[in-house]
Write a protein that holds these residues in place. Sequence first.
Motif, short mmCIF file in Angstrom:
data_model
loop_
_atom_site.label_atom_id
_atom_site.label_comp_id
_atom_site.label_asym_id
_atom_site.label_seq_id
_atom_site.Cartn_x
_atom_site.Cartn_y
_atom_site.Cartn_z
N ASP A 27 0.86 -1.18 0.00
CA ASP A 27 0.00 0.00 0.00
C ASP A 27 0.90 1.23 0.00
O ASP A 27 1.76 1.37 0.86
CB ASP A 27 -0.87 -0.03 1.25
CG ASP A 27 -1.81 1.16 1.34
OD1 ASP A 27 -2.65 1.14 2.26
OD2 ASP A 27 -1.73 2.09 0.54
N PRO A 28 0.72 2.18 -0.94
CA PRO A 28 1.61 3.33 -1.01
C PRO A 28 1.52 4.25 0.21
O PRO A 28 2.37 5.09 0.40
CB PRO A 28 1.18 4.06 -2.28
CG PRO A 28 -0.16 3.54 -2.61
CD PRO A 28 -0.25 2.16 -2.02
N THR A 29 0.52 4.09 1.04
CA THR A 29 0.45 4.90 2.25
C THR A 29 1.28 4.32 3.38
O THR A 29 1.38 4.91 4.44
CB THR A 29 -1.01 5.06 2.73
OG1 THR A 29 -1.53 3.78 3.06
CG2 THR A 29 -1.85 5.74 1.68
N ASP A 30 1.92 3.18 3.18
CA ASP A 30 2.69 2.50 4.21
C ASP A 30 4.18 2.80 4.13
O ASP A 30 4.98 1.92 4.36
CB ASP A 30 2.48 0.98 4.13
CG ASP A 30 1.08 0.58 4.52
OD1 ASP A 30 0.40 1.35 5.23
OD2 ASP A 30 0.66 -0.51 4.12
N LEU A 31 4.57 4.03 3.84
CA LEU A 31 5.98 4.34 3.67
C LEU A 31 6.77 4.33 4.97
O LEU A 31 7.98 4.48 4.96
CB LEU A 31 6.16 5.70 3.01
CG LEU A 31 5.84 5.73 1.53
CD1 LEU A 31 6.11 7.12 0.98
CD2 LEU A 31 6.65 4.72 0.76
N VAL A 32 6.12 4.11 6.09
CA VAL A 32 6.85 4.09 7.35
C VAL A 32 7.19 2.68 7.79
O VAL A 32 7.73 2.46 8.84
CB VAL A 32 6.08 4.82 8.47
CG1 VAL A 32 5.96 6.28 8.17
CG2 VAL A 32 4.71 4.20 8.68
N THR B 232 1.60 9.19 2.74
CA THR B 232 1.86 9.60 1.36
C THR B 232 0.56 9.66 0.56
O THR B 232 -0.38 8.91 0.82
CB THR B 232 2.83 8.64 0.66
OG1 THR B 232 2.26 7.35 0.62
CG2 THR B 232 4.17 8.61 1.38
N LEU B 233 0.55 10.53 -0.42
CA LEU B 233 -0.59 10.70 -1.32
C LEU B 233 -0.09 10.59 -2.75
O LEU B 233 1.05 10.97 -3.03
CB LEU B 233 -1.23 12.07 -1.12
CG LEU B 233 -1.64 12.43 0.30
CD1 LEU B 233 -2.02 13.90 0.37
CD2 LEU B 233 -2.78 11.56 0.77
N ASP B 234 -0.89 10.06 -3.64
CA ASP B 234 -0.61 10.07 -5.08
C ASP B 234 0.59 9.25 -5.54
O ASP B 234 1.09 9.47 -6.63
CB ASP B 234 -0.38 11.50 -5.60
CG ASP B 234 -1.61 12.37 -5.45
OD1 ASP B 234 -2.71 11.81 -5.31
OD2 ASP B 234 -1.46 13.59 -5.46
#
Length: 144
Positions: free
Chosen positions: A2-7, A37-39
């Motif tokens: 998931d691109p929102t999981d950058l942490v 993160t977005l986009d």
Amino acid sequence: MDPTDLVLEGDPASGLVALIAAAADVCRKPLRHAVVTLDLDSSSTVEMTSLDDILERGDDLRLRLECRDPDGVRCEHQDLELEIYRSGKELNLMVGWWDQPERPMLWQGQHPVWMDGSSGQRCAAPQDAAPLEAFTRRLRALLS
């Protein structure tokens, strides 16, 4: 991924989001920040090794900074949207309050410029401008 999981541990961008969150924590005390993160699609996330990789591809990096008070209670009205991009060789930041387009936004390049959130016209800094200006100056210095 998931691109929102950058942490997530082992993710090459986790250092970047940790740096952004830490800079916000220092400048916007007593709030605590998490970065979402977005986009970014999952292929961009997997290939990303640094902010330069994103910006060299011509992509902007858009993030949401989610805020909590010292007791861990969400403070949605303090959430920010941050965009990091290059214009020529210069690193620029745009920051505004998340989901509050009526509030002014801050452009930080070589100097800060406050703009009306609706029209984009230059405007006076809001009363609570100092922490955001400190955050963008600090972050720009750390990333440059």
